[in-house]
Design an enzyme around this catalytic site. Structure first.
Site, PDB file in Angstrom:
ATOM      1  N   GLY A 356     -19.227  10.672   4.999  1.00 53.87           N
ATOM      2  CA  GLY A 356     -18.467  11.792   5.540  1.00 53.87           C
ATOM      3  C   GLY A 356     -17.225  12.073   4.730  1.00 53.87           C
ATOM      4  N   PRO A 357     -16.542  13.170   5.040  1.00 50.58           N
ATOM      5  CA  PRO A 357     -15.336  13.535   4.289  1.00 50.58           C
ATOM      6  C   PRO A 357     -14.219  12.515   4.491  1.00 50.58           C
ATOM      7  CG  PRO A 357     -16.135  15.362   5.661  1.00 50.58           C
ATOM      8  CD  PRO A 357     -16.867  14.136   6.093  1.00 50.58           C
ATOM      9  N   PRO A 358     -13.203  12.534   3.624  1.00 51.54           N
ATOM     10  CA  PRO A 358     -12.065  11.609   3.783  1.00 51.54           C
ATOM     11  C   PRO A 358     -11.320  11.852   5.089  1.00 51.54           C
ATOM     12  CG  PRO A 358     -12.027  12.682   1.618  1.00 51.54           C
ATOM     13  CD  PRO A 358     -13.061  13.387   2.426  1.00 51.54           C
ATOM     14  N   THR A 360     -11.982  10.811   8.161  1.00 50.76           N
ATOM     15  CA  THR A 360     -12.737  10.974   9.409  1.00 50.76           C
ATOM     16  C   THR A 360     -12.920   9.647  10.155  1.00 50.76           C
ATOM     17  OG1 THR A 360     -14.742  10.902   8.050  1.00 50.76           O
ATOM     18  CG2 THR A 360     -13.969  13.066   8.748  1.00 50.76           C
ATOM     19  N   GLY A 361     -12.300   8.570   9.669  1.00 44.87           N
ATOM     20  CA  GLY A 361     -12.310   7.307  10.421  1.00 44.87           C
ATOM     21  C   GLY A 361     -13.426   6.360  10.072  1.00 44.87           C
ATOM     22  N   LYS A 362     -14.005   6.478   8.872  1.00 47.01           N
ATOM     23  CA  LYS A 362     -15.125   5.604   8.501  1.00 47.01           C
ATOM     24  C   LYS A 362     -14.679   4.147   8.370  1.00 47.01           C
ATOM     25  CE  LYS A 362     -16.013   7.915   4.753  1.00 47.01           C
ATOM     26  NZ  LYS A 362     -14.937   8.911   4.879  1.00 47.01           N
ATOM     27  N   THR A 363     -13.527   3.946   7.686  1.00 47.90           N
ATOM     28  CA  THR A 363     -13.036   2.575   7.480  1.00 47.90           C
ATOM     29  C   THR A 363     -12.536   1.966   8.786  1.00 47.90           C
ATOM     30  OG1 THR A 363     -12.410   3.158   5.216  1.00 47.90           O
ATOM     31  CG2 THR A 363     -11.420   1.172   6.138  1.00 47.90           C
ATOM     32  N   SER A 679     -26.056  27.077  -2.152  1.00 48.11           N
ATOM     33  CA  SER A 679     -26.133  27.667  -0.815  1.00 48.11           C
ATOM     34  C   SER A 679     -25.651  29.110  -0.771  1.00 48.11           C
ATOM     35  CB  SER A 679     -25.307  26.825   0.166  1.00 48.11           C
ATOM     36  OG  SER A 679     -23.951  26.819  -0.209  1.00 48.11           O
ATOM     37  N   LYS A 722     -19.887  24.328   7.899  1.00 58.23           N
ATOM     38  CA  LYS A 722     -19.992  25.769   7.627  1.00 58.23           C
ATOM     39  C   LYS A 722     -19.890  26.587   8.922  1.00 58.23           C
ATOM     40  CE  LYS A 722     -22.697  25.205   3.401  1.00 58.23           C
ATOM     41  NZ  LYS A 722     -23.993  25.411   2.729  1.00 58.23           N
TER      42      LYS A 722
END
Length: 775
Positions: A356-358, A360-363, A679, A722
């Site tokens: 996911g984008p930076p 967003t709480g992945k870590t 796209s 989008k």
């Protein structure tokens, strides 16, 4: 009495005592001592040498020096490198420090010389002879015990007839500690000095005898050529004689640790073999240090040591919901893993990859998962790692070898079943030192990682019980074989409503605590928070939002202190006072329908965005111009779209000569921003056809999808972002590829609310919705 008092420059000695009749070299580096030497050389070369009580004192005063010292004559001064002076001095006579005259720029003191000792003249001749013989014989015994003493020295000293000079010669040649020499110097009378000297010599003789006995015992045990082994045995005998045989050597300590280690027979055998090598190796050998480091590393690795995972499903769910808002897929997958673990009592650990984008709480979700499952947490950052040895470790033959990051992470965790976060796995790279991503294949393959080989460790490590969680911003940069071994979970961008919840439940409280604000000192109205998110941040995650909230907290803290206010309230009206003018405004949908202008949807690293594509037709030679920093993919899409339009031009009443006599210019505004991606095909084709046919395009319609030569509409990615961008821009109708229908079904109703989503399989489906007239 006055002729016994002298004023002399004083030199404080560290760790040494000068005796009368002693000729010795010593180095001087302190500024005050150097100036004292210079002063002595300018006068009569005489100085007073006195010993410091504590050698560590840098600038000693009167209380830091012994009272008794030696008046000496400086014979020679040699300048050495690094502002050091080497002095050759001869001790003349004992003297007592009376009082200091000055301490700067050098020590100068009044010293009291001792009157000539008449005790020697008062002693009977037979007594003096007995004392001299006793001293000579004792010194000869000492020289006999000490091979370094030398028989020649014993003979020369023993032949000295004068008792006082004999004592001086023995004191000079006896290797005593400076404290013992100071005691001899301070002895008031000749008889006191004689008794003390005899005592010290007898003590040295006893020590030397005992040392010789120990050496003889050791020689019976070892070969004469094994010098280092001899020293170790000598130390062992010393411990036995002192009753300290319970003290263990390093090798014995390592063997005890191996006995306690929870590990397989293979690991124990390897460790015992290395400990034996270590024991038979010289302590000063460079390989000894390498072996010690290897053994200590192996003992610290958690071979069969595991922690007990939590089996409380409800508590795990509560922790995940408490720490993070949203992220339903991630939480669901973790709870499924835990449920399987509880039922099977073991279960294989999955390898999850959060994409996911930076921001967003992945870590941070990985840390929460570790807390929920009661696992040890280890984070390994892979961003910019180029060397394969960073993963697999260095071979022990290299200087400075160390285990790889995986083995080091296991050592840090202390258990074999931690949660290991492989952060930024999409940013690993390769160079001449090896392919890092290929090295990770063995780590992340559940069929192979039960016997992971680290080059430094040299024994297989079991990683099958490690819960690996990887994070990535872009799947495209992860090598395909590596991607195949991971279970992808998409962590998508947050909606504005989700950001409001995250700010309310987590960020505001965190920033208030960080900036010293108590509960109630800062309140933010709902409208102000929504306006802050909409107009002051543009991102997929919440990092910028957190920074803005921190800025508000800092300004509120200053206002509370400067204006003595009890609290600050942030509203929509006073938001500009704290954060300035709004930084972002969304490119809203056009108010009127226009020819040759179509709204496209794009995915960026910080979320979704809308692109307004403009097309102009002008007389020319059939050339096509593309501006706005378009990438190769978008240029190919534009040419593909033009080829499709030429193939169906008859259906729209376009003359065959039109394409030869007119130039087509396609432009996407914000030319400074590079744009690329598969796209925008249908968007550019619609804009070109609108400009050629003079048919207006609905302003409230936006679209995304790729086009083929035959007019088929191909699926795209990043649909959630989008649709969010379209909603923020005030778009009412969004055209998406038919093959993305199942992706739309997974998007929350909150995002789709207010949007009419139309599916297109062919280009004709797009034109029916976008054009005023039926194509």
């Amino acid at each position: 009495m006055t002729d016994l008092i002298e004023t002399l420059p004083v030199i404080a000695l560290r760790g040494m005592t000068i005796l009368p009749d002693m000729v010795i070299h010593f180095d001087v580096s302190r500024e005050r001592s150097i100036k004292a030497i210079e002063e002595a050389m300018l006068k009569d070369q005489r100085t007073f040498l006195v010993t410091q009580r504590d050698p560590q004192v840098e600038n000693p005063g009167s209380e830091d020096l012994y009272r008794i010292g030696t008046i000496a004559c400086v014979k020679q001064v040699i300048k050495m490198p690094h502002s050091v002076i080497r002095v050759l001095a001869e001790g003349l006579e004992r003297a007592e420090l009376s009082q200091f005259h000055q301490e700067d720029p050098y020590l100068e003191a009044e010293v009291l010389r001792f009157e000539k000792d008449t005790e020697l003249q008062n002693l009977p001749e037979s007594c003096r002879e007995a004392m001299a013989r006793n001293l000579g014989e004792t010194f000869q015994m000492y020289c006999a015990e000490n091979p370094k003493g030398g028989k020649e020295l014993a003979r020369q000293v023993s032949q000295e007839p004068n008792l006082e000079k004999l004592m001086s010669q023995i004191m000079i040649n006896l290797p005593l500690f400076y404290e013992d020499k100071q005691k001899l110097l301070e002895a008031d009378s000749l008889s006191d000095r004689y008794e003390l000297l005899c005592l010290l010599m007898n003590k040295e003789i006893e020590v030397m005898r005992f040392k010789r006995e120990l050496q003889e015992k050791v020689k019976n045990r070892v070969d004469k050529n094994q010098r280092e082994y001899l020293l170790r045995e000598e130390l062992k005998v010393i411990r036995e004689e002192l009753g300290e045989d319970n003290l263990l050597s390093d090798a014995d300590h390592f063997r005890e640790e191996v006995a306690k280690l929870k590990a397989s027979k293979e690991v124990r055998e390897k460790l015992n073999k290395e400990i034996s090598r270590f024991q038979n190796m010289g302590m000063n050998s460079s390989e000894s240090a390498v072996l010690r480091g290897y053994i200590e590393t192996m003992l610290e690795l958690p071979w069969d040591k595991a922690s007990r995972d939590s089996s409380d499903l409800k508590r795990a769910e509560e922790i995940l919901n408490e720490d993070h808002y949203g992220m339903e897929k991630v939480k669901e997958r973790v709870l499924e893993y835990l449920a399987v673990r509880i039922l099977t009592k073991k279960g294989s650990s999955p390898i999850l990859c959060l994409v996911g984008p930076p921001g967003t709480g992945k870590t941070s979700i990985a840390r929460s998962i570790a807390r929920a499952l009661n696992k040890k947490y280890v984070r390994i950052s892979l961003g910019g790692v180029r060397d394969e040895a960073e993963i697999r470790g260095h071979r022990r033959t290299y200087v400075g070898a160390m285990p790889g990051r995986i083995a080091a992470g296991m050592k840090q965790a202390g258990v074999k079943n931690p949660l290991m976060l492989l952060d930024e796995i999409d940013k690993v790279s390769s160079d001449y030192k090896g392919d890092t991503s290929s090295a990770l294949l063995e780590v992340l393959d559940s069929e192979q990682n039960s016997r992971f080989q680290d080059h430094y460790v040299e024994l297989p490590m079991d990683l099958s019980e490690v819960l690996f969680i990887a994070t990535a911003n872009d799947v495209q940069t992860i090598p395909r074989p590596l991607l195949d071994r991971m279970e992808l979970i998409e962590v998508s961008s947050y909606t504005e409503n989700e950001k409001v919840h995250i700010a309310r439940e987590h960020l505001i409280g965190k920033q208030m605590e960080k900036n010293g604000l108590k509960e109630g000192q800062l309140t933010i109205s709902p409208k102000a928070l929504e306006h802050l998110i909409h107009s002051y941040t543009r991102e997929a995650g919440v990092r910028q939002l957190e920074r803005k909230l921190g800025e508000v907290c800092r300004k509120a803290a200053r206002e509370i202190l400067e204006q003595s206010r009890e609290s600050v309230r942030l509203t929509e009206n006073n938001l500009e006072k704290y954060l300035g003018k709004p930084r972002y405004s969304y490119d809203m949908a056009n108010e009127t329908d226009e020819v040759g202008i179509v709204r496209g949807l794009a995915w960026t690293s910080v979320g979704g965005d809308t692109l307004q594509i403009e097309v102009n037709i002008m007389p020319g030679k059939g050339e096509i111009s593309l501006t706005g920093q378009l990438g190769d993919v978008m240029k190919e899409s534009a040419r593909t779209g033009l080829s499709y339009i030429r193939s169906v031009s008859g259906s729209y009443g376009i003359d065959k000569e039109f394409f030869r006599e007119h130039d087509i210019h396609i432009h996407i505004p914000e030319g400074a921003v590079p744009k690329d991606g598969p796209s925008a095909g249908i968007t550019m084709a619609t804009a070109m056809l609108s400009a050629m046919t003079d048919i207006p395009v609905y302003a409230h319609v936006a679209m995304t999808g790729e086009i083929t030569l035959r007019g088929r509409v191909l699926p795209i990615g990043g649909l959630k972002e989008k649709l969010l961008a379209a909603k923020n821009a005030g778009i009412k109708t969004v055209i998406v590829p038919e093959k993305n229908r199942r992706d739309v079904a997974e998007i929350s109703a909150e995002i789709k609310k207010g949007l009419q989503i139309v599916y297109a399989e062919q280009m004709e489906d797009v034109l029916k919705i976008a054009f005023h007239e039926k194509a």
